[in-house]
Design a protein around this motif. Structure first.
Motif, short mmCIF file in Angstrom:
data_model
loop_
_atom_site.label_atom_id
_atom_site.label_comp_id
_atom_site.label_asym_id
_atom_site.label_seq_id
_atom_site.Cartn_x
_atom_site.Cartn_y
_atom_site.Cartn_z
N ALA A 127 8.63 -10.12 -43.51
CA ALA A 127 9.45 -8.94 -43.82
C ALA A 127 9.28 -8.52 -45.27
O ALA A 127 9.18 -7.32 -45.58
CB ALA A 127 10.91 -9.24 -43.51
N TYR A 163 5.72 -6.85 -45.78
CA TYR A 163 5.68 -5.47 -45.29
C TYR A 163 6.48 -4.54 -46.20
O TYR A 163 6.07 -3.40 -46.45
CB TYR A 163 6.22 -5.41 -43.86
CG TYR A 163 5.18 -5.67 -42.80
CD1 TYR A 163 4.67 -4.64 -42.02
CD2 TYR A 163 4.69 -6.95 -42.58
CE1 TYR A 163 3.72 -4.87 -41.04
CE2 TYR A 163 3.74 -7.20 -41.61
CZ TYR A 163 3.25 -6.15 -40.84
OH TYR A 163 2.29 -6.38 -39.87
N ILE A 182 15.53 -7.13 -42.11
CA ILE A 182 14.96 -7.07 -40.76
C ILE A 182 14.47 -8.43 -40.28
O ILE A 182 14.16 -8.61 -39.10
CB ILE A 182 13.80 -6.04 -40.72
CG1 ILE A 182 13.39 -5.71 -39.27
CG2 ILE A 182 12.60 -6.57 -41.51
CD1 ILE A 182 14.45 -5.03 -38.47
N HIS A 199 15.53 -10.07 -37.02
CA HIS A 199 15.07 -9.46 -35.77
C HIS A 199 13.74 -10.05 -35.32
O HIS A 199 13.41 -10.01 -34.13
CB HIS A 199 14.93 -7.95 -35.96
CG HIS A 199 14.31 -7.25 -34.79
ND1 HIS A 199 14.91 -7.15 -33.55
CD2 HIS A 199 13.10 -6.62 -34.66
CE1 HIS A 199 14.12 -6.48 -32.72
NE2 HIS A 199 13.02 -6.16 -33.38
N LEU A 200 12.96 -10.62 -36.23
CA LEU A 200 11.63 -11.13 -35.92
C LEU A 200 11.74 -12.56 -35.40
O LEU A 200 11.36 -13.52 -36.08
CB LEU A 200 10.74 -11.06 -37.17
CG LEU A 200 10.67 -9.69 -37.86
CD1 LEU A 200 9.78 -9.76 -39.09
CD2 LEU A 200 10.16 -8.63 -36.88
N GLN A 220 8.83 -9.51 -30.43
CA GLN A 220 9.44 -8.58 -31.38
C GLN A 220 8.52 -8.34 -32.58
O GLN A 220 8.37 -7.21 -33.05
CB GLN A 220 10.79 -9.13 -31.88
CG GLN A 220 11.84 -9.31 -30.81
CD GLN A 220 11.80 -10.72 -30.21
OE1 GLN A 220 10.87 -11.48 -30.43
NE2 GLN A 220 12.83 -11.03 -29.43
N TRP A 249 6.84 -4.79 -33.87
CA TRP A 249 7.26 -4.38 -35.21
C TRP A 249 6.07 -4.24 -36.15
O TRP A 249 5.92 -3.24 -36.86
CB TRP A 249 8.26 -5.41 -35.74
CG TRP A 249 8.82 -5.12 -37.09
CD1 TRP A 249 9.88 -4.31 -37.40
CD2 TRP A 249 8.36 -5.66 -38.34
NE1 TRP A 249 10.11 -4.32 -38.76
CE2 TRP A 249 9.19 -5.13 -39.35
CE3 TRP A 249 7.33 -6.52 -38.69
CZ2 TRP A 249 9.02 -5.45 -40.70
CZ3 TRP A 249 7.15 -6.84 -40.03
CH2 TRP A 249 7.99 -6.31 -41.01
N HIS A 309 4.01 -0.56 -37.70
CA HIS A 309 3.89 -0.18 -39.11
C HIS A 309 2.61 0.60 -39.40
O HIS A 309 2.46 1.12 -40.51
CB HIS A 309 3.98 -1.41 -40.00
CG HIS A 309 5.39 -1.73 -40.40
ND1 HIS A 309 6.30 -2.24 -39.52
CD2 HIS A 309 6.05 -1.58 -41.59
CE1 HIS A 309 7.45 -2.43 -40.14
NE2 HIS A 309 7.33 -2.02 -41.39
N LEU A 336 11.83 1.06 -35.59
CA LEU A 336 11.49 -0.32 -35.91
C LEU A 336 12.59 -1.04 -36.66
O LEU A 336 12.75 -2.26 -36.51
CB LEU A 336 10.21 -0.36 -36.75
CG LEU A 336 8.94 0.21 -36.13
CD1 LEU A 336 7.81 0.17 -37.13
CD2 LEU A 336 8.57 -0.56 -34.87
N HIS A 337 13.33 -0.32 -37.49
CA HIS A 337 14.25 -0.92 -38.45
C HIS A 337 15.71 -0.59 -38.19
O HIS A 337 16.51 -1.42 -37.80
CB HIS A 337 13.90 -0.39 -39.85
CG HIS A 337 13.08 -1.34 -40.67
ND1 HIS A 337 12.33 -2.35 -40.14
CD2 HIS A 337 12.89 -1.41 -41.99
CE1 HIS A 337 11.71 -3.00 -41.11
NE2 HIS A 337 12.04 -2.45 -42.25
N HIS A 368 18.44 -1.34 -35.33
CA HIS A 368 18.89 -2.71 -35.06
C HIS A 368 20.14 -3.07 -35.84
O HIS A 368 20.82 -4.03 -35.50
CB HIS A 368 17.77 -3.70 -35.42
CG HIS A 368 16.52 -3.49 -34.63
ND1 HIS A 368 16.47 -3.65 -33.26
CD2 HIS A 368 15.27 -3.13 -35.01
CE1 HIS A 368 15.25 -3.40 -32.82
NE2 HIS A 368 14.50 -3.08 -33.86
#
Length: 396
Positions: free
Chosen positions: A210, A213, A268, A271-272, A277, A281, A285, A335-336, A339
């Motif tokens: 995270a 990215y 985030i 969530h991974l 997932q 995700w 990107h 994606l973000h 959630h």
């Protein structure tokens, strides 16, 4: 008296890192890698801006941009996930990473030829250098693993090698057949992780991924601001049309500020949880990075149109900014943001994306209007998220 200072070995076993490793953060080598890769991002953006400003071959320019960005994004993404799992930071690892950076710079040098006459030779050479360096890293990882994990690393190495052979063969076929090779090669590249990790998962670190990215998003946004600033400065020096450029500058800054705000509004990494997932995700990107970089190209086009250098309509000039901005807003929401939101707040960004797209019809005022919409979306999201929740009527 002999020295007791501890010295690190030059070569270490490449063993998997723990997924729950505390304080796992980006290294200076990873940051250097990102900064060098953004050279290719900037080159692709500049070529796209020049092609769009001319107004000829827009479809071809967009295709070439998509291909160039795919290559940069995919090589960056593969290095990022590998380093999250296996970074041993020894001399061979560092040297191999520097080879990958060299490949990225070669690829960047080939981007103008790709846009000018669809000449893939230099770009493919640079790409293959990047990817074969990654191939050697997976071979090292295989030697340090056992059982299913070793089979996974070998599958990665084999998959990477076979796809690079495919790209080299593409250079030998007639130019008319290249368009058939490109989608097949892209699908093959995207399939390698899914095939390699079908039985076991590489030990990537969610928080580290995270962060990586997020850092690359920051660098791409910085390149966008830099490209727009250079275009503004050039236009002012040549035409002194400051009053025509101020709305574009204000709108562009608001879009970039909003882009940063919404991406980092909530963490985030929680969530991974697994590959399902994380793959969706991470693959998504491509649109986040690609649209963020395209906003910078669009701002360059908008500036050139404002001073009469772009041979396109006002609506087309506005679209070069509003379309990628809308894609960015919607993709980051997908994606973000969704959630971590609930109720009306979770629909702010999709509505904002649609309104930004509608700003295209305003022509010369489209960029400023899009920036104001993006800023209003942030304000609306903050207001909705701080409203007191309505108590459930069924509870006394």
């Amino acid at each position: 008296m002999p020295s007791t200072r501890h010295t690190e070995p030059l070569v270490r076993p490449m063993r998997p890192r723990r997924r729950d490793e505390p304080h796992r953060v980006a290294t200076s080598l990873e940051l250097f890698f990102d900064l060098c890769f953004v050279v290719a991002v900037g080159q692709a953006g500049r070529e796209l801006a020049g092609a769009l400003a001319e107004g000829h071959g827009t479809g071809s320019a967009l295709l070439h941009y998509a291909l160039a960005f795919f290559a940069v994004w995919w090589a960056w993404m593969n290095f990022t996930w590998f380093s999250s799992a296996y970074d041993c930071d020894d001399v061979p690892y560092r040297l191999t990473t520097l080879v990958q950076i060299t490949g990225a710079l070669i690829f960047a040098a080939g981007i103008p030829r790709l846009f000018l006459n669809a000449d893939f030779k230099l770009a493919v050479f640079g790409y293959v250098v990047m990817r074969l360096a990654q191939f050697t890293q997976w071979l090292r990882a295989a030697r340090g693993e056992q059982g299913a994990a070793r089979a996974m690393a070998r599958s990665y190495a084999l998959g990477v090698a076979l796809v690079q052979l495919f790209w080299v063969v593409m250079l030998l076929v007639p130019k008319s057949a290249v368009n058939w090779f490109l989608p097949i090669g892209a699908i093959a590249e995207l399939s390698v992780p899914a095939v390699a990790e079908r039985r076991t998962q590489s030990p990537w670190h969610p928080h580290h991924i995270a962060e990586r990215y997020g850092l690359f998003t920051l660098i791409v946004l910085g390149e966008t601001v830099s490209a727009a600033t250079v275009a503004m400065q050039s236009a002012v020096d040549e035409h002194e049309a400051l009053h025509e450029l101020i709305p574009i500058a204000v709108g562009g800054l608001l879009i970039c500020f909003a882009a940063w705000w919404i991406y980092f509004a909530a963490p985030i990494h929680e969530h991974l949880r697994g590959n399902r997932q994380a793959f969706l995700w991470g693959y998504g990107h491509y649109l986040v990075f690609g649209s963020a970089a395209a906003v910078g190209a669009g701002l360059e086009v908008a500036v050139e149109h404002a001073v009469g250098k772009a041979h396109i309509s006002a609506e087309a000039a506005a679209a070069t900014v509003t379309v990628p901005s809308a894609v960015y807003l919607f993709t980051v929401w997908l994606l973000h943001a969704r959630h971590g939101k609930s109720g009306p707040a979770q629909w702010v960004l999709p509505v904002a994306a649609a309104l930004v797209l509608a700003c295209t019809a305003l022509g010369d005022g489209g960029v400023l209007a899009a920036g104001l919409v993006a800023a209003a979306a942030i304000a609306a999201g903050l207001w909705l998220s701080t409203r007191p929740s309505v108590p459930d009527a069924s509870i006394d």
